[in-house]
Design an enzyme around this catalytic site. Structure first.
Site, PDB file in Angstrom:
ATOM      1  CG  ASP A   9      -1.968   1.050   1.279  1.00 49.97           C
ATOM      2  OD1 ASP A   9      -2.939   1.012   0.515  1.00 49.97           O
ATOM      3  OD2 ASP A   9      -1.778   1.962   2.086  1.00 49.97           O
ATOM      4  CE1 TYR A  58      -7.877   5.867   0.314  1.00 51.28           C
ATOM      5  CE2 TYR A  58      -9.071   5.350  -1.699  1.00 51.28           C
ATOM      6  CZ  TYR A  58      -7.907   5.297  -0.946  1.00 51.28           C
ATOM      7  OH  TYR A  58      -6.794   4.679  -1.448  1.00 51.28           O
ATOM      8  CE1 TYR A 107      -4.545   7.484   0.792  1.00 53.08           C
ATOM      9  CE2 TYR A 107      -4.013   7.676   3.131  1.00 53.08           C
ATOM     10  CZ  TYR A 107      -4.300   6.889   2.024  1.00 53.08           C
ATOM     11  OH  TYR A 107      -4.343   5.526   2.142  1.00 53.08           O
ATOM     12  CG  HIS A 156      -5.715  -3.053   0.060  1.00 52.04           C
ATOM     13  ND1 HIS A 156      -5.019  -2.586  -1.035  1.00 52.04           N
ATOM     14  CD2 HIS A 156      -5.303  -2.305   1.120  1.00 52.04           C
ATOM     15  CE1 HIS A 156      -4.228  -1.588  -0.665  1.00 52.04           C
ATOM     16  NE2 HIS A 156      -4.371  -1.411   0.634  1.00 52.04           N
TER      17      HIS A 156
END
Length: 319
Positions: free
Chosen positions: A102, A151, A232, A297
């Protein structure tokens, strides 16, 4: 976990919590969101028993590692800088093996791009190397494709999603994120993140126990979510900073594994990039791509034995 040593290492102006076990060539495990060193518990146990020194830090903002206040302290250069200084401390003058999942995969690719001299081989899960698109900032692209409820778009406004997560409670948030295993994009509509109320019971899969979830909950209750979500908030800043590396290849031996139910694998254009030559062009020393059927995931927790064997078989050839 039995036999795991924990310590704090000063790196790049912060205190970093590091878990490690074993003796031998170093494998640096780099976790993703919303995870911790603990996400590698199965790999640490297995690879340390096979003659490797497994090293798994909490990245900045996570767990026992410091979480700087400023959003701008979470760029790719800060995170890679932390890891380079960690390696300079624990494995000076050595090349190491790197495993990333990830966000950890994104950081692993950056590490290979910036400091290939530090990496003997890289094994990434879920997220392939993706070249910089000079035409459009990442958040603009995702907003155009998925809309404002996506998201990553919801994560952009400081404090907003943190307030919603606080209202839901850490346990519900962690369970919702760690059990998300559909190929559709993760949407967090305002007032109803994850598409259900905070009171909706969440059934854990067989590979994740209440005890394991509680470990994450305890750590995130202490640290909060701001530091980890700041990654992010730097997507566009990283895009600007990475302009000098536009068109550069990753010149490190690599292997990539993804589950076919992973939402990343189903992002627009991702399968084509992975399988039709784009990925291999950008990472010429990519040895193999493995797509695991029926796996989501959090592949390293869902299928630990298979992943442990794949990691060992890949790295063992370089010993």
């Amino acid at each position: 976990m039995e036999g795991v040593e924990h310590r704090i290492v000063k790196v790049n102006g912060i205190n970093m919590h590091v878990a490690e076990k074993g003796q031998g060539p170093v494998i640096l495990f780099v976790h993703g969101f919303p995870e911790l060193w603990y996400s590698w518990r199965h790999q640490i146990s297995a690879l340390s028993s096979k003659g490797y020194r497994a090293v798994a830090p909490d990245l900045r903002g996570y767990g026992g590692t410091d979480a700087p206040d400023s959003v701008t302290c979470y760029t790719c250069f800060h995170i890679v800088g932390d890891l380079v200084e960690l390696l300079n401390t624990i494995a000076p003058d050595q090349q190491v093996f790197v495993v990333g999942h990830d966000w950890g995969a994104i950081i692993a690719w950056y590490l290979c791009l910036f400091r290939p001299d530090k990496v003997k081989a890289v094994f990434t899960l879920s997220v392939p190397f993706t070249p910089r698109n000079p035409q459009m900032k990442p958040t603009e692209r995702w907003r155009a494709i998925y809309g404002n409820d996506y998201y990553i778009c919801r994560f952009q406004e400081p404090g907003e999603i943190e307030a919603e997560f606080a209202e839901m409670g850490t346990e519900t948030v962690m369970k919702a994120l760690l059990t998300y295993r559909v190929p559709d994009p993760l949407m967090l509509p305002k007032g109803k993140p994850f598409g259900h109320s905070a009171n909706t019971p969440i059934t854990l899969p067989s590979w994740l126990s209440e005890e394991e979830v509680n470990y994450y909950v305890t750590k995130f209750n202490k640290s909060g979510f701001t530091g980890v979500i700041n990654y992010y908030r730097n997507f566009d800043r990283n895009w600007e900073l990475m302009a000098p590396w536009g068109g550069c290849e990753v010149k490190v031996a690599a292997k990539f594994v993804v589950g076919d139910v992973d939402l990343v694998y189903h992002m627009p254009g991702m399968k084509e990039y992975i399988h039709n030559g784009g990925f291999k062009k950008d990472v010429p020393m990519l040895e193999e791509v493995v797509v695991m059927e029926g796996v989501g995931h959090f592949i390293h927790m869902e299928k630990p034995d298979e992943i442990n064997n794949l990691i060992y078989d890949f790295f063992h050839q370089f010993d």
